[in-house]
Motif scaffolding. Structure first.
Motif, PDB file in Angstrom:
ATOM      1  N   VAL A 202       0.851  -1.195   0.000  1.00  0.00           N
ATOM      2  CA  VAL A 202       0.000   0.000   0.000  1.00  0.00           C
ATOM      3  C   VAL A 202       0.886   1.244   0.000  1.00  0.00           C
ATOM      4  N   PRO A 203       0.348   2.388  -0.421  1.00  0.00           N
ATOM      5  CA  PRO A 203       1.118   3.639  -0.259  1.00  0.00           C
ATOM      6  C   PRO A 203       1.231   3.959   1.224  1.00  0.00           C
ATOM      7  N   LEU A 204       2.294   4.618   1.581  1.00  0.00           N
ATOM      8  CA  LEU A 204       2.581   4.877   2.990  1.00  0.00           C
ATOM      9  C   LEU A 204       1.411   5.512   3.726  1.00  0.00           C
ATOM     10  N   TYR A 205       0.725   6.445   3.087  1.00  0.00           N
ATOM     11  CA  TYR A 205      -0.346   7.158   3.795  1.00  0.00           C
ATOM     12  C   TYR A 205      -1.517   6.250   4.171  1.00  0.00           C
ATOM     13  N   GLU A 206      -1.587   5.044   3.575  1.00  0.00           N
ATOM     14  CA  GLU A 206      -2.664   4.113   3.899  1.00  0.00           C
ATOM     15  C   GLU A 206      -2.229   3.024   4.885  1.00  0.00           C
ATOM     16  N   LEU A 207      -1.024   3.140   5.420  1.00  0.00           N
ATOM     17  CA  LEU A 207      -0.471   2.067   6.239  1.00  0.00           C
ATOM     18  C   LEU A 207      -1.348   1.684   7.423  1.00  0.00           C
ATOM     19  N   ASP A 208      -1.969   2.651   8.068  1.00  0.00           N
ATOM     20  CA  ASP A 208      -2.764   2.350   9.255  1.00  0.00           C
ATOM     21  C   ASP A 208      -4.232   2.076   8.941  1.00  0.00           C
ATOM     22  N   ARG A 209      -4.561   1.903   7.659  1.00  0.00           N
ATOM     23  CA  ARG A 209      -5.956   1.665   7.290  1.00  0.00           C
ATOM     24  C   ARG A 209      -6.268   0.173   7.092  1.00  0.00           C
ATOM     25  N   LEU A 210      -5.260  -0.664   7.194  1.00  0.00           N
ATOM     26  CA  LEU A 210      -5.471  -2.107   7.040  1.00  0.00           C
ATOM     27  C   LEU A 210      -6.024  -2.699   8.334  1.00  0.00           C
ATOM     28  N   ASP A 211      -6.683  -3.844   8.209  1.00  0.00           N
ATOM     29  CA  ASP A 211      -7.245  -4.512   9.395  1.00  0.00           C
ATOM     30  C   ASP A 211      -6.631  -5.891   9.596  1.00  0.00           C
ATOM     31  N   THR A 212      -5.422  -6.097   9.083  1.00  0.00           N
ATOM     32  CA  THR A 212      -4.785  -7.418   9.139  1.00  0.00           C
ATOM     33  C   THR A 212      -3.651  -7.499  10.156  1.00  0.00           C
ATOM     34  N   TYR A 213      -3.496  -6.471  10.983  1.00  0.00           N
ATOM     35  CA  TYR A 213      -2.360  -6.446  11.899  1.00  0.00           C
ATOM     36  C   TYR A 213      -2.521  -7.443  13.041  1.00  0.00           C
ATOM     37  N   THR A 214      -1.446  -8.179  13.321  1.00  0.00           N
ATOM     38  CA  THR A 214      -1.386  -9.102  14.463  1.00  0.00           C
ATOM     39  C   THR A 214       0.021  -9.021  15.031  1.00  0.00           C
ATOM     40  N   ASN A 215       0.284  -9.860  16.031  1.00  0.00           N
ATOM     41  CA  ASN A 215       1.641  -9.885  16.589  1.00  0.00           C
ATOM     42  C   ASN A 215       2.640 -10.545  15.637  1.00  0.00           C
ATOM     43  N   LEU A 216       2.152 -11.023  14.481  1.00  0.00           N
ATOM     44  CA  LEU A 216       3.027 -11.645  13.478  1.00  0.00           C
ATOM     45  C   LEU A 216       3.208 -10.737  12.256  1.00  0.00           C
ATOM     46  N   THR A 217       2.940  -9.443  12.406  1.00  0.00           N
ATOM     47  CA  THR A 217       3.008  -8.508  11.282  1.00  0.00           C
ATOM     48  C   THR A 217       4.334  -7.745  11.252  1.00  0.00           C
ATOM     49  N   THR A 218       4.889  -7.647  10.054  1.00  0.00           N
ATOM     50  CA  THR A 218       6.106  -6.880   9.808  1.00  0.00           C
ATOM     51  C   THR A 218       5.878  -5.972   8.604  1.00  0.00           C
ATOM     52  N   VAL A 219       6.374  -4.754   8.678  1.00  0.00           N
ATOM     53  CA  VAL A 219       6.282  -3.824   7.548  1.00  0.00           C
ATOM     54  C   VAL A 219       7.635  -3.776   6.848  1.00  0.00           C
ATOM     55  N   TYR A 220       7.605  -4.012   5.543  1.00  0.00           N
ATOM     56  CA  TYR A 220       8.836  -3.969   4.741  1.00  0.00           C
ATOM     57  C   TYR A 220       8.892  -2.663   3.959  1.00  0.00           C
TER      58      TYR A 220
END
Length: 493
Positions: A202-220
């Motif tokens: 996703v573009p950076l400005y949309e980074l916090d709009r996803l609903d898939t975050y868990t304790n197994l999430t990494t941003v590349y």
């Protein structure tokens, strides 16, 4: 001796656990997990493994450092009660596990032996999922404590522990200080786990709009050579200046010396001061860049001659700021700005004594030779006043102004008039000092005011279709008074 065994649960399911780690889990009498939210945990439960987790600790604190501090303290207390205590964490114990680092630091002084048994970290499946070769250079960063200076646009970057959209929002805001809003970033969740792996770009400005975050999430964050990102980096400025001065650089820049651009440094300083007086932030930003360029050019010349580099300048400044602010970085105290300045001056004096440079011919020698005369007079007077060479009351200084004014009126030759005018200006600077007014700032304000009112006269004449030759002094005075009245009206609005 008490023993604490720290093991990694790997990055995926039970099949990915090394045999030794699996046995350590199965044989553990007292097993504690940092979190039960991990794919392998359900499989371990199915095999009859019992444990306690620290998930409840996360809910009791507002920030992660407090969480890790409490977990480490609780584990050390438990380890002192049992012969052997086993603590299991996701991935590898030595990758992105702050609580483990605290345990390694604290355990020896508590008489507790620590043994670390590795598991597969999330890095291998993450690199495989992203098809990235880490040998190209990468940085592993913690989303819960991400700092702007850690971001390296020219490297692969993995930002781990992006637990939820709130953490993702903090990451986004920090990254936007370095990267363009549209910069593509990839969110990887459950890398390498069949049926659970998710990869979304996703573009950076949309980074916090996803609903898939868990304790197994990494941003590349992929590396970039984009000017919009690199131009915000200090190394980029240093490289550009070095190129300009290099063999294939700009002929004008290559021809310059410290002496040839000396005047530029002064001019750019005054242009910055002008933007401050105008209260113009945009112009201030641009002019400060021009002033910084002068510093960089001088630093580059010095580096070419083998004297010092810009890094030496920065290091010296950082050391000085820390050393001269013991009330901020040390144990001293300063309750107000006067005490803070006293600290600074006392430390500065001690530094000169240590360097052997405190034996000046005069107490006034610390004032730079090339300061503007008005500012120089102000600094001379302040230094003289520090040893008691000063007036007692403002009224005495005003009397001195009257005396110098009378002497100027009585002076008959140009040389004598120039001397008496200097004395009068010097006495007026003393008035400013007694009234705690910076004379440079006061005169700059008057200059600005004069410019504005004279421009009003010019504009008024132009609108009337007249030139200066067409009006009298009284006409100009009337316009001057009109300009003053307009200023008053603007002030009251």
């Amino acid at each position: 001796m008490k023993k604490l065994v720290i093991i990694g649960l790997g990055a995926g399911n039970l099949e990915g656990l090394p045999l030794g780690v699996y046995r350590a889990i199965k044989e553990a009498e007292h097993l504690y997990l940092r979190t039960a939210h991990h794919p392998v945990v359900d499989e371990l439960v199915a095999e009859g493994v019992t444990f306690e987790s620290f998930d409840h600790v996360y809910e009791a604190h507002d920030d992660f450092p407090e969480v890790y501090e409490e977990i480490s303290e609780r584990l050390l207390k438990l380890a002192s009660e049992y012969t052997t205590l086993t603590y299991a964490v996701p991935g590898h114990p030595l990758v992105a596990e702050r609580a483990v680092q605290l345990l390694l630091a604290k355990a020896p002084e508590r008489g507790i032996e620590v043994e670390v048994k590795g598991g597969q970290s999330f890095l291998d499946p993450a690199f495989a999922a992203l098809k990235v070769d880490p040998v190209e250079g990468f940085a592993l960063l913690d989303a819960t404590d991400l700092r702007e200076h850690q971001l390296q646009p020219t490297m692969h970057q993995l930002i781990c522990q992006v637990y939820d959209s709130f953490v993702a929002s903090d990451v986004k805001l920090t990254m936007m200080e370095v990267y363009p809003d549209e910069y593509p970033v990839t969110v990887v969740t459950a890398a390498g786990i069949a049926g659970q792996e998710q990869i979304t770009t996703v573009p950076l400005y949309e980074l916090d709009r996803l609903d898939t975050y868990t304790n197994l999430t990494t941003v590349y964050v992929p590396p970039t050579e984009d000017d919009q990102a690199l131009n915000r980096q200090f190394f980029r400025l240093r490289d550009i200046v070095a190129i300009l001065r290099g063999p294939d650089g700009c002929p004008w820049d290559r021809a310059q010396t410290h002496e040839s651009i000396r005047k530029n440094l002064i001019e750019e300083t005054y242009e910055v001061l002008e933007t401050i007086d105008d209260d113009d932030p945009d112009a201030m930003c641009e002019e400060m860049g021009d002033l910084l360029l002068q510093i960089m050019l001088h630093a580059q010349m010095a580096e070419e001659d083998g004297y010092f580099t810009v890094r030496d300048i920065i290091a010296g400044l950082n050391e000085k700021l820390i050393r001269r602010h013991p009330h901020v970085f040390g144990t001293s105290e300063a309750g107000n700005e006067v005490e803070a300045l006293q600290n600074w001056e006392a430390i500065k004096k001690e530094e000169k004594k240590e360097k052997g440079t405190d034996r000046a011919a005069s107490r006034l020698d610390g004032v730079p030779r090339d300061l503007p005369a008005l500012m120089k007079a102000y600094k001379y007077q302040k230094k003289a006043a520090q040893v008691g060479f000063d007036w007692d009351e403002l009224e005495e200084v005003l009397d001195k102004v009257k005396e110098e004014w009378q002497e100027l009126r009585e002076a008959t030759t140009p040389e004598h008039q120039r001397e008496e005018l200097g004395d009068l200006l010097f006495a007026i600077v003393n008035v400013a000092r007694f009234m705690k007014i910076d004379p440079e700032e006061a005169l700059a304000l008057t200059n600005k005011k004069f410019y504005s009112r004279f421009s009003y006269i010019e504009q008024s004449l132009e609108e009337a279709g007249k030139a200066f030759e067409d009006v009298t002094l009284d006409d100009m005075e009337a316009l001057w008074q009109a300009a003053k009245q307009e200023e008053k009206e603007e002030e009251t609005e």
